[in-house]
Write a protein that holds these residues in place. Sequence first.
Motif, PDB file in Angstrom:
ATOM      1  N   UNK A   1      12.491   2.738   4.905  1.00  0.00           N
ATOM      2  CA  UNK A   1      13.351   1.560   4.731  1.00  0.00           C
ATOM      3  C   UNK A   1      12.846   0.320   5.453  1.00  0.00           C
ATOM      4  N   UNK A   2      11.886   0.497   6.357  1.00  0.00           N
ATOM      5  CA  UNK A   2      11.376  -0.662   7.086  1.00  0.00           C
ATOM      6  C   UNK A   2       9.960  -0.384   7.570  1.00  0.00           C
ATOM      7  N   UNK A   3       9.315  -1.425   8.070  1.00  0.00           N
ATOM      8  CA  UNK A   3       7.916  -1.273   8.491  1.00  0.00           C
ATOM      9  C   UNK A   3       7.773  -0.368   9.717  1.00  0.00           C
ATOM     10  N   UNK A   4       8.780  -0.311  10.577  1.00  0.00           N
ATOM     11  CA  UNK A   4       8.701   0.559  11.752  1.00  0.00           C
ATOM     12  C   UNK A   4       8.681   2.024  11.325  1.00  0.00           C
ATOM     13  N   UNK A   5       9.548   2.389  10.389  1.00  0.00           N
ATOM     14  CA  UNK A   5       9.579   3.760   9.884  1.00  0.00           C
ATOM     15  C   UNK A   5       8.268   4.109   9.183  1.00  0.00           C
ATOM     16  N   UNK A   6       7.785   3.201   8.367  1.00  0.00           N
ATOM     17  CA  UNK A   6       6.535   3.442   7.648  1.00  0.00           C
ATOM     18  C   UNK A   6       5.363   3.566   8.616  1.00  0.00           C
ATOM     19  N   UNK A   7       5.333   2.722   9.617  1.00  0.00           N
ATOM     20  CA  UNK A   7       4.277   2.795  10.621  1.00  0.00           C
ATOM     21  C   UNK A   7       4.324   4.130  11.376  1.00  0.00           C
ATOM     22  N   UNK A   8       5.507   4.576  11.729  1.00  0.00           N
ATOM     23  CA  UNK A   8       5.649   5.867  12.407  1.00  0.00           C
ATOM     24  C   UNK A   8       5.199   7.011  11.505  1.00  0.00           C
ATOM     25  N   UNK A   9       5.526   6.930  10.253  1.00  0.00           N
ATOM     26  CA  UNK A   9       5.087   7.939   9.291  1.00  0.00           C
ATOM     27  C   UNK A   9       3.560   7.987   9.220  1.00  0.00           C
ATOM     28  N   UNK A  10       2.934   6.814   9.159  1.00  0.00           N
ATOM     29  CA  UNK A  10       1.473   6.764   9.126  1.00  0.00           C
ATOM     30  C   UNK A  10       0.869   7.284  10.426  1.00  0.00           C
ATOM     31  N   UNK A  11       1.519   7.009  11.548  1.00  0.00           N
ATOM     32  CA  UNK A  11       1.047   7.553  12.831  1.00  0.00           C
ATOM     33  C   UNK A  11       1.048   9.084  12.791  1.00  0.00           C
ATOM     34  N   UNK A  12       2.056   9.656  12.154  1.00  0.00           N
ATOM     35  CA  UNK A  12       2.164  11.112  12.047  1.00  0.00           C
ATOM     36  C   UNK A  12       1.094  11.691  11.118  1.00  0.00           C
ATOM     37  N   UNK A  13       0.883  11.035   9.994  1.00  0.00           N
ATOM     38  CA  UNK A  13       0.044  11.616   8.939  1.00  0.00           C
ATOM     39  C   UNK A  13      -1.429  11.224   8.997  1.00  0.00           C
ATOM     40  N   UNK A  14      -1.748  10.115   9.640  1.00  0.00           N
ATOM     41  CA  UNK A  14      -3.122   9.619   9.648  1.00  0.00           C
ATOM     42  C   UNK A  14      -3.677   9.581  11.065  1.00  0.00           C
ATOM     43  N   UNK A  15      -4.957   9.864  11.188  1.00  0.00           N
ATOM     44  CA  UNK A  15      -5.608   9.719  12.490  1.00  0.00           C
ATOM     45  C   UNK A  15      -5.810   8.235  12.777  1.00  0.00           C
ATOM     46  N   UNK A  16      -6.122   7.936  14.024  1.00  0.00           N
ATOM     47  CA  UNK A  16      -6.416   6.551  14.401  1.00  0.00           C
ATOM     48  C   UNK A  16      -7.554   6.003  13.548  1.00  0.00           C
ATOM     49  N   UNK A  17      -8.587   6.797  13.346  1.00  0.00           N
ATOM     50  CA  UNK A  17      -9.746   6.357  12.553  1.00  0.00           C
ATOM     51  C   UNK A  17      -9.361   6.096  11.102  1.00  0.00           C
ATOM     52  N   UNK A  18      -8.495   6.927  10.538  1.00  0.00           N
ATOM     53  CA  UNK A  18      -8.047   6.719   9.156  1.00  0.00           C
ATOM     54  C   UNK A  18      -7.241   5.429   9.033  1.00  0.00           C
ATOM     55  N   UNK A  19      -6.373   5.176  10.014  1.00  0.00           N
ATOM     56  CA  UNK A  19      -5.597   3.929   9.993  1.00  0.00           C
ATOM     57  C   UNK A  19      -6.518   2.721  10.123  1.00  0.00           C
ATOM     58  N   UNK A  20      -7.514   2.814  11.006  1.00  0.00           N
ATOM     59  CA  UNK A  20      -8.489   1.729  11.163  1.00  0.00           C
ATOM     60  C   UNK A  20      -9.255   1.489   9.865  1.00  0.00           C
ATOM     61  N   UNK A  21      -9.643   2.553   9.210  1.00  0.00           N
ATOM     62  CA  UNK A  21     -10.393   2.446   7.954  1.00  0.00           C
ATOM     63  C   UNK A  21      -9.552   1.776   6.864  1.00  0.00           C
ATOM     64  N   UNK A  22      -8.289   2.169   6.765  1.00  0.00           N
ATOM     65  CA  UNK A  22      -7.392   1.566   5.774  1.00  0.00           C
ATOM     66  C   UNK A  22      -7.168   0.097   6.095  1.00  0.00           C
ATOM     67  N   UNK A  23      -6.971  -0.212   7.368  1.00  0.00           N
ATOM     68  CA  UNK A  23      -6.761  -1.608   7.773  1.00  0.00           C
ATOM     69  C   UNK A  23      -7.972  -2.457   7.412  1.00  0.00           C
ATOM     70  N   UNK A  24      -9.172  -1.934   7.668  1.00  0.00           N
ATOM     71  CA  UNK A  24     -10.381  -2.683   7.337  1.00  0.00           C
ATOM     72  C   UNK A  24     -10.519  -2.849   5.826  1.00  0.00           C
ATOM     73  N   UNK A  25     -10.217  -1.795   5.086  1.00  0.00           N
ATOM     74  CA  UNK A  25     -10.287  -1.882   3.626  1.00  0.00           C
ATOM     75  C   UNK A  25      -9.348  -2.970   3.117  1.00  0.00           C
ATOM     76  N   UNK A  26      -8.153  -3.033   3.686  1.00  0.00           N
ATOM     77  CA  UNK A  26      -7.209  -4.077   3.296  1.00  0.00           C
ATOM     78  C   UNK A  26      -7.770  -5.467   3.598  1.00  0.00           C
ATOM     79  N   UNK A  27      -8.334  -5.650   4.796  1.00  0.00           N
ATOM     80  CA  UNK A  27      -8.893  -6.960   5.160  1.00  0.00           C
ATOM     81  C   UNK A  27     -10.022  -7.371   4.221  1.00  0.00           C
ATOM     82  N   UNK A  28     -10.810  -6.402   3.787  1.00  0.00           N
ATOM     83  CA  UNK A  28     -11.885  -6.693   2.830  1.00  0.00           C
ATOM     84  C   UNK A  28     -11.297  -7.145   1.503  1.00  0.00           C
ATOM     85  N   UNK A  29     -10.323  -6.412   0.988  1.00  0.00           N
ATOM     86  CA  UNK A  29      -9.691  -6.776  -0.290  1.00  0.00           C
ATOM     87  C   UNK A  29      -9.020  -8.141  -0.184  1.00  0.00           C
TER      88      UNK A  29
END
Length: 92
Positions: free
Chosen positions: A17-45
């Motif tokens: 329902x909000x970015x805090x919940x989604x961020x916590x979900x991603x913290x649970x499901x993704x490693x730090x490196x995976x989150x960094x990779x997705x963030x970089x991919x977004x910045x490139x796009x």
Amino acid sequence: MNQTGWRRFIKICLAAKNDKTLSSLFDLLLTHEERESIAMRYLIIEALLRQEKSQREMADNLHVSIAKITRGSNELKRMPEKLIAFLKENLD
């Protein structure tokens, strides 16, 4: 890729329902490196969609290889116009 798992992942993301919940979900499901990779991919796009710099300048500014910029550019060429319009409308 396991389509059932992917669809369930998308569904739970949409249920957040909000970015805090989604961020916590991603913290649970993704490693730090995976989150960094997705963030970089977004910045490139995002940089490619803005079209403010050359691909070489984007690579230099983001500290990535030109190949990563080119891969992002090639992926954007495959995307439907509706998705491109959605992304452009929602750029920060």
